[in-house]
Every structure is written in C-alpha cells, then in structure tokens.
Design an enzyme around this catalytic site. Structure first.
Site, short mmCIF file in Angstrom:
data_model
loop_
_atom_site.label_atom_id
_atom_site.label_comp_id
_atom_site.label_asym_id
_atom_site.label_seq_id
_atom_site.Cartn_x
_atom_site.Cartn_y
_atom_site.Cartn_z
N GLU A 1 -48.90 53.34 28.49
CA GLU A 1 -50.03 54.15 28.96
C GLU A 1 -51.13 53.28 29.55
O GLU A 1 -51.75 53.63 30.55
CB GLU A 1 -50.55 55.00 27.80
CG GLU A 1 -49.51 56.05 27.39
CD GLU A 1 -49.82 56.74 26.07
OE1 GLU A 1 -50.03 56.03 25.06
OE2 GLU A 1 -49.86 57.98 26.04
N GLY B 1 -48.82 53.23 23.75
CA GLY B 1 -50.11 52.91 24.37
C GLY B 1 -50.01 51.76 25.36
O GLY B 1 -50.84 51.66 26.27
N ALA C 1 -50.02 51.17 20.47
CA ALA C 1 -51.16 51.12 19.57
C ALA C 1 -50.68 50.50 18.26
O ALA C 1 -49.49 50.55 17.94
CB ALA C 1 -51.70 52.53 19.35
N GLU D 1 -43.34 57.33 20.66
CA GLU D 1 -44.20 57.86 19.58
C GLU D 1 -43.49 58.91 18.75
O GLU D 1 -43.80 59.10 17.58
CB GLU D 1 -45.49 58.45 20.17
CG GLU D 1 -46.46 57.43 20.75
CD GLU D 1 -46.27 57.16 22.23
OE1 GLU D 1 -45.17 57.40 22.77
OE2 GLU D 1 -47.25 56.71 22.86
#
Ligand code: HXC
Length: 258
Positions: free
Chosen positions: A112, A109, A65, A132
């Site tokens: 993911e 992300g 992200a 993260e």
C-alpha cells in the site's frame, strides 16, 4: 534530523529514503511511519530536492504494518490513533514526485505504501501481496481500493481473498509497476529516473502529479477540464517560455521553476 528506522540521503537533487528495520523486514511500526512522515516533509521543503525515492532492502521493501505492534490493539486504539491514516496522507500530500523502488517483499501496508508513491520500479525479485486476510483482518490503507483501480477487480479480489503474492513480471503485466529491472540495477534505474525528473521544471512535474492523481478522484470530463486548466496555466510560467524557446533553438532548456 536524526532517524533510527530510516536512512535519508540527498544527492544530485534526489532524496532517497531507505526503510531500515532489517530484523523485521522493514515492518512499518509507529516510529518508522513517524520518521517517514518527517523525512517526506523535510524533502518537500528542501529546495535542493526535486524528486524522492522510497526504497527498502534487497529482501523487503516492507513486509507490512508491524504485526507485533498491532496484535494487542483494540478497535478503539486503532480508531483513536487513526492507524496509518495521517502517515498515509503525508505520503499522498507530498508535492514532489515520489518513486517507490521495490525489491523483495512489498506486502500489506508495504504494498500500500508503494502504491501511494507516484510510480513503482520493481526489481525482478519483488513480490507484492495483500495477505492481511491471513491475520483475520483486511487491507487498511488502499489494498482494496488503489490496488483495484490499478490492476482491476478480478486480480485485486484474488490477491486480497487468497493472500497470494504477485511476482514482478505479473505486477508489470497487470499495470501495478512501471518497469521491472534486474535486482542489482534497481537503485541505478530508480536514481536515473529521479534525475531525469529532477531536470524538468518542478512546476510541470508537480502539475503532472496533480493531474494524474486527479484522474482517480473524478469523472473523465472533470479530469480533462482540470488537466486543460493546468495546461493553460503553465503558459503563465517562465519555464514554458524557456522550454519552447530551447526546443526551437535546439538547446537544452534551463528551467528555473518560475
Ligand atoms: C512484524 C515482521 C513482519 C511484520 C516479518 N516480520 N514481517 N514483524 N510485522 N509485518 C519479522 C518476522 O517476525 C521475523 O522476526 C523477521 O521479520 C523475518 O521474518 P521471517 O518470517 O522469519 O522471514 P521469512 O520466513 O523469509 O518470511 C518472509 C515473509 C513473512 C513471507 C514476508 O515474514 C511474512 O509473511 N510476514 C508477514 C506479512 C504480512 O502478513 N503482512 C501484512 C501485515 S498487516 P523474528 O523476530 O521472528 O526473527 C498490514 C496491514 C496494513 O500490513 C494496514 C494499514 C492501515
């Protein structure tokens, strides 16, 4: 629809969605996630498309992200926007098969997103990670849940707690990816797999997707029953008659998605 952060190409029944924010290693910002959601919906609705590939660049599938965009957000901002929630749902609700073709970094992300696809083909340059923890947060869209189901607790804990990256060879050994190929052949391999899927009856392909995904949501006995009901149901299709007739007549089946 014109997109700025992704490039969409439809060729031979395959829609390829290329994440395209090269200056930020394809970091997933709001615009990119919105465009990805729209492109997946378009591909799902387009009768010409029978399989979808999501890919990135040679250096990064997606490095996570967008940290710059997230850095000033409050809890309320994240909660109220349900950050990545609806976009994640859009990926997993897509009914046509999606292949993630991953080269370079698939982090946070990005890892993911790859796991939300139906399977992952990795270039030998791929690096997966859930770093993260280095940012003072944790994974937010499957890095502690899907990854644990895919590679087991010990490796998932290791990845999430240390933030270390897993190379393609380890990812294949651990069951995260289905195949590893030389980086230069990644798209050829992914397109080859997508074209193979595109030859099948879409009804069977969608049923495979539903059945395998159900195995992550339910008990073995319920999952087996779900699978058997789908198997039985496919005998109501013309494609089952065609597939079995073609086998007996020693010819290639002509599936018509009926
Ligand atoms: C925003 C990013 C970015 C990211 C890289 N960039 N990753 N920008 N968000 N996630 C930008 C850098 O700031 C830099 O821009 C440019 O991309 C190139 O990156 P470099 O760091 O210079 O490249 P390199 O030295 O090769 O290192 C590559 C890297 C590193 C190891 C991938 O960039 C990195 O660690 N990125 C962050 C990975 C990460 O922590 N991902 C998890 C994010 S959190 P400039 O402008 O400086 O040149 C997350 C949560 C998801 O994903 C939860 C969803 C609900």
């Amino acid at each position: 629809m014109a997109y700025e952060t992704i490039i969409v190409e439809v060729e031979d029944h395959v829609a390829t969605i290329k994440l395209n924010r090269p200056d930020a290693l394809n970091a997933l910002n709001t615009q990119l996630l919105g465009e990805l959601t729209a492109a997946l919906a378009e591909a799902d609705e387009n009768d010409k498309v029978r399989c979808i590939i999501i890919t990135g660049s040679a250096k990064a599938f997606a490095a996570g992200a967008d940290i710059k965009e997230m850095s000033e957000k409050s809890y309320v901002d994240m909660f109220m926007s349900d950050f990545f929630g609806k976009e994640g749902n859009a990926v997993i609700k897509t009914r046509k098969p999606i292949i993630a073709a991953v080269a370079g970094y698939a982090l946070g992300g990005g890892c993911e997103l790859a796991m939300m696809c139906d399977f992952i083909i990795a270039a030998d340059t791929a690096k997966f990670g859930q770093p993260e923890i280095n940012l003072g947060v944790i994974a937010g869209i499957g890095g502690s849940q899907r990854l644990t189901r895919f590679i087991g607790k010990s490796k998932a804990m290791d990845m999430n707690l240390t933030g270390r990256f897993m190379d393609a060879e380890e990812a294949e050994r651990s069951g995260l990816v289905s195949r590893v190929v030389p980086a230069k052949s990644l798209m050829e391999e992914a397109k080859g797999a997508a074209e193979k899927i595109a030859e099948k009856s879409m009804i069977s392909a969608m049923a495979v997707k539903e059945a395998v995904n159900r195995s992550y949501e339910t008990t073995l006995s319920e999952g087996l029953l779900y699978e058997r009901r789908l198997f039985h149901a496919l005998f109501a299709t013309e494609d089952q008659k065609e597939g079995m007739a073609a086998f007996m007549e020693k010819r290639t089946p002509q599936f018509r998605d009926r």
